[in-house]
Design a protein around this motif. Structure first.
Motif, PDB file in Angstrom:
ATOM      1  N   ARG A 133       0.396  -6.011  -1.648  1.00 36.30           N
ATOM      2  CA  ARG A 133       1.439  -5.117  -1.138  1.00 36.30           C
ATOM      3  C   ARG A 133       2.326  -4.732  -2.320  1.00 36.30           C
ATOM      4  NH1 ARG A 133       3.345  -4.125   4.092  1.00 36.30           N
ATOM      5  NH2 ARG A 133       5.542  -3.495   4.266  1.00 36.30           N
ATOM      6  N   VAL A 134       2.401  -3.436  -2.593  1.00 36.83           N
ATOM      7  CA  VAL A 134       3.041  -2.929  -3.806  1.00 36.83           C
ATOM      8  C   VAL A 134       4.085  -1.874  -3.447  1.00 36.83           C
ATOM      9  CG1 VAL A 134       2.659  -1.672  -5.979  1.00 36.83           C
ATOM     10  CG2 VAL A 134       0.966  -3.361  -5.187  1.00 36.83           C
ATOM     11  N   THR A 135       5.197  -1.891  -4.150  1.00 30.80           N
ATOM     12  CA  THR A 135       6.161  -0.796  -4.063  1.00 30.80           C
ATOM     13  C   THR A 135       6.391  -0.234  -5.456  1.00 30.80           C
ATOM     14  OG1 THR A 135       8.245  -0.110  -3.046  1.00 30.80           O
ATOM     15  CG2 THR A 135       8.287  -2.170  -4.315  1.00 30.80           C
ATOM     16  N   VAL A 159      -6.036   3.493  -5.197  1.00 34.51           N
ATOM     17  CA  VAL A 159      -6.469   2.137  -5.550  1.00 34.51           C
ATOM     18  C   VAL A 159      -6.983   1.429  -4.299  1.00 34.51           C
ATOM     19  CG1 VAL A 159      -5.693  -0.119  -6.391  1.00 34.51           C
ATOM     20  CG2 VAL A 159      -4.869   1.988  -7.487  1.00 34.51           C
ATOM     21  N   ARG A 160      -8.170   0.879  -4.375  1.00 34.64           N
ATOM     22  CA  ARG A 160      -8.756   0.181  -3.234  1.00 34.64           C
ATOM     23  C   ARG A 160      -8.034  -1.141  -2.992  1.00 34.64           C
ATOM     24  NH1 ARG A 160     -13.606  -1.592  -4.265  1.00 34.64           N
ATOM     25  NH2 ARG A 160     -13.490  -1.138  -6.493  1.00 34.64           N
ATOM     26  N   GLY A 161      -7.810  -1.441  -1.714  1.00 30.06           N
ATOM     27  CA  GLY A 161      -7.222  -2.713  -1.329  1.00 30.06           C
ATOM     28  C   GLY A 161      -5.710  -2.751  -1.369  1.00 30.06           C
ATOM     29  N   ILE A 162      -5.083  -1.735  -1.934  1.00 30.53           N
ATOM     30  CA  ILE A 162      -3.628  -1.771  -2.106  1.00 30.53           C
ATOM     31  C   ILE A 162      -2.920  -1.447  -0.795  1.00 30.53           C
ATOM     32  CG2 ILE A 162      -3.238   0.654  -2.714  1.00 30.53           C
ATOM     33  CD1 ILE A 162      -1.389  -0.349  -4.984  1.00 30.53           C
ATOM     34  N   ASP A 163      -1.783  -2.078  -0.570  1.00 28.14           N
ATOM     35  CA  ASP A 163      -0.899  -1.746   0.535  1.00 28.14           C
ATOM     36  C   ASP A 163       0.371  -1.201  -0.109  1.00 28.14           C
ATOM     37  OD1 ASP A 163       0.609  -1.539   2.825  1.00 28.14           O
ATOM     38  OD2 ASP A 163       0.848  -3.702   3.125  1.00 28.14           O
ATOM     39  N   LEU A 164       0.447   0.113  -0.244  1.00 29.41           N
ATOM     40  CA  LEU A 164       1.529   0.761  -0.964  1.00 29.41           C
ATOM     41  C   LEU A 164       2.654   1.108   0.009  1.00 29.41           C
ATOM     42  CD1 LEU A 164       2.420   1.887  -3.738  1.00 29.41           C
ATOM     43  CD2 LEU A 164       1.357   4.062  -3.075  1.00 29.41           C
ATOM     44  N   GLU A 205       4.784  -7.706  -2.594  1.00 28.18           N
ATOM     45  CA  GLU A 205       4.461  -8.810  -3.501  1.00 28.18           C
ATOM     46  C   GLU A 205       4.685  -8.414  -4.952  1.00 28.18           C
ATOM     47  OE1 GLU A 205       0.472 -10.608  -2.609  1.00 28.18           O
ATOM     48  OE2 GLU A 205       0.392  -8.859  -1.278  1.00 28.18           O
ATOM     49  N   VAL A 206       4.537  -7.097  -5.214  1.00 23.59           N
ATOM     50  CA  VAL A 206       4.565  -6.596  -6.584  1.00 23.59           C
ATOM     51  C   VAL A 206       5.384  -5.319  -6.663  1.00 23.59           C
ATOM     52  CG1 VAL A 206       3.165  -5.675  -8.481  1.00 23.59           C
ATOM     53  CG2 VAL A 206       2.309  -7.589  -7.131  1.00 23.59           C
ATOM     54  N   LEU A 207       6.245  -5.251  -7.671  1.00 23.36           N
ATOM     55  CA  LEU A 207       6.948  -4.017  -7.998  1.00 23.36           C
ATOM     56  C   LEU A 207       6.234  -3.363  -9.171  1.00 23.36           C
ATOM     57  CD1 LEU A 207       9.430  -2.064  -7.868  1.00 23.36           C
ATOM     58  CD2 LEU A 207      10.495  -3.579  -9.562  1.00 23.36           C
ATOM     59  N   CYS A 208       5.918  -2.088  -9.024  1.00 27.47           N
ATOM     60  CA  CYS A 208       5.210  -1.339 -10.070  1.00 27.47           C
ATOM     61  C   CYS A 208       6.128  -0.259 -10.627  1.00 27.47           C
ATOM     62  CB  CYS A 208       3.949  -0.701  -9.478  1.00 27.47           C
ATOM     63  SG  CYS A 208       3.082   0.435 -10.593  1.00 27.47           S
ATOM     64  N   ALA A 209       6.030  -0.006 -11.918  1.00 29.37           N
ATOM     65  CA  ALA A 209       6.729   1.098 -12.581  1.00 29.37           C
ATOM     66  C   ALA A 209       5.932   1.472 -13.818  1.00 29.37           C
ATOM     67  CB  ALA A 209       8.165   0.718 -12.942  1.00 29.37           C
ATOM     68  N   SER A 210       6.326   2.573 -14.458  1.00 30.43           N
ATOM     69  CA  SER A 210       5.607   3.026 -15.651  1.00 30.43           C
ATOM     70  C   SER A 210       6.379   2.750 -16.926  1.00 30.43           C
ATOM     71  CB  SER A 210       5.301   4.529 -15.539  1.00 30.43           C
ATOM     72  OG  SER A 210       6.491   5.264 -15.333  1.00 30.43           O
ATOM     73  N   ASP A 211       7.482   1.994 -16.827  1.00 33.69           N
ATOM     74  CA  ASP A 211       8.249   1.582 -18.000  1.00 33.69           C
ATOM     75  C   ASP A 211       8.527   0.089 -17.913  1.00 33.69           C
ATOM     76  OD1 ASP A 211       9.671   3.785 -19.945  1.00 33.69           O
ATOM     77  OD2 ASP A 211       9.152   4.659 -18.003  1.00 33.69           O
ATOM     78  N   THR A 241      -9.840  -4.321 -11.483  1.00 29.91           N
ATOM     79  CA  THR A 241     -11.079  -4.022 -10.779  1.00 29.91           C
ATOM     80  C   THR A 241     -11.452  -5.197  -9.882  1.00 29.91           C
ATOM     81  OG1 THR A 241     -12.462  -4.962 -12.529  1.00 29.91           O
ATOM     82  CG2 THR A 241     -11.938  -2.596 -12.674  1.00 29.91           C
ATOM     83  N   GLU A 242     -12.392  -4.931  -8.974  1.00 28.97           N
ATOM     84  CA  GLU A 242     -12.853  -5.978  -8.078  1.00 28.97           C
ATOM     85  C   GLU A 242     -13.538  -7.085  -8.849  1.00 28.97           C
ATOM     86  OE1 GLU A 242     -15.004  -6.214  -3.682  1.00 28.97           O
ATOM     87  OE2 GLU A 242     -14.910  -4.331  -4.807  1.00 28.97           O
ATOM     88  N   GLU A 243     -14.253  -6.713  -9.923  1.00 30.39           N
ATOM     89  CA  GLU A 243     -14.938  -7.715 -10.739  1.00 30.39           C
ATOM     90  C   GLU A 243     -13.939  -8.628 -11.427  1.00 30.39           C
ATOM     91  OE1 GLU A 243     -15.462  -4.446 -10.847  1.00 30.39           O
ATOM     92  OE2 GLU A 243     -17.407  -4.372  -9.800  1.00 30.39           O
TER      93      GLU A 243
END
Length: 246
Positions: A133-135, A159-164, A205-211, A241-243
């Motif tokens: 789960r990502v924001t 992205v596969r599997g992501i809960d955005l 679960e995860v915070l995403c940003a580009s900086d 990746t899944e791998e």
């Protein structure tokens, strides 16, 4: 296409995994990425604090090191903005016609990661897998200066599997702002508190940003409150990746 990576100071020093993720991602998409080893700082810290003459050697270095590439990818909205917009300002103020020409040749080839992927390479589905789960926090420079818009979100949605999940008040600043956080700590901390609260309300679960500078600031606030929320640069999620998760 000849692609070069400008990794930035903070990534090189504190978050080397981000630079490696950019290379891994682009190689998976079939591209070779060069890393000019003489690269240094873009000069943003000097420029923002009034030390413009001291930034000039870095402007010259960048123009020399990255000449001739078809694309230069930078995993940072703030550094991308510095190179693409303010290197020309510094070159013009310095009055060096050769430097102005060199900057004018290089600057149009500079892209923030999501710009390169979506606008230049024409992809949104990069084959990523990230079952969390990502924001997403749109950083100020990418939002207001580069105007990357929904490019990062389009990449994340594929992205596969992501809960955005949407971040409340996403377009508000986190309070970092480089030296702003040092010069105005009380205001910065108040802004950070609002941002951390917003992240917590998402259940991410995860915070995403580009900086990574913004992620460092918000991540520090999340860690001090023991929220359990992690941080990931956009490149790291897109490179997953899944791998790799197996």
């Amino acid at each position: 296409m000849r692609i070069a990576l400008f990794v930035t100071c903070i990534n090189d020093t504190l978050y080397p995994q981000t630079g490696r993720a950019v290379v891994r991602l682009l190689e998976r998409l079939g591209h070779t990425v060069d890393f000019p080893r003489a690269q240094t700082c873009c000069g943003q810290m000097h420029f923002n604090t009034g030390y413009r003459p001291e930034a000039m050697p870095m402007v010259r270095r960048f123009a020399a090191d990255f000449a001739g590439y078809d694309a230069i990818v930078i995993p940072s909205g703030s550094c991308t903005g510095m190179v693409r917009d303010f290197h020309a300002t510094l070159a013009a103020q310095h009055g060096d016609a050769n430097l102005r020409a060199a900057v004018a040749d290089v600057a149009p080839q500079v892209y923030e990661l999501s710009e390169l992927l979506v606008d230049v390479l024409g992809v949104t589905d990069v084959g990523a897998y990230f079952p969390h789960r990502v924001t997403y926090q749109p950083t100020c420079h990418s939002l207001r200066m580069l105007r990357v818009g929904d490019r990062p979100l389009d990449l994340l949605r594929a992205v596969r599997g992501i809960d955005l999940v949407e971040l409340p008040e996403a377009e508000s600043c986190c309070g970092f702002g480089g030296t702003f956080a040092l010069k105005n700590p009380d205001v910065s901390n108040a802004m950070l508190a609002d941002k951390v609260h917003g992240v917590q309300t998402t259940g991410a679960e995860v915070l995403c940003a580009s900086d990574n500078s913004c992620l460092m600031h918000i991540g520090g606030g999340l860690a001090r409150l023991r929220t359990g929320v992690g941080t990931r640069h956009l490149a790291e999620i897109l490179a997953s990746t899944e791998e790799a998760a197996a």
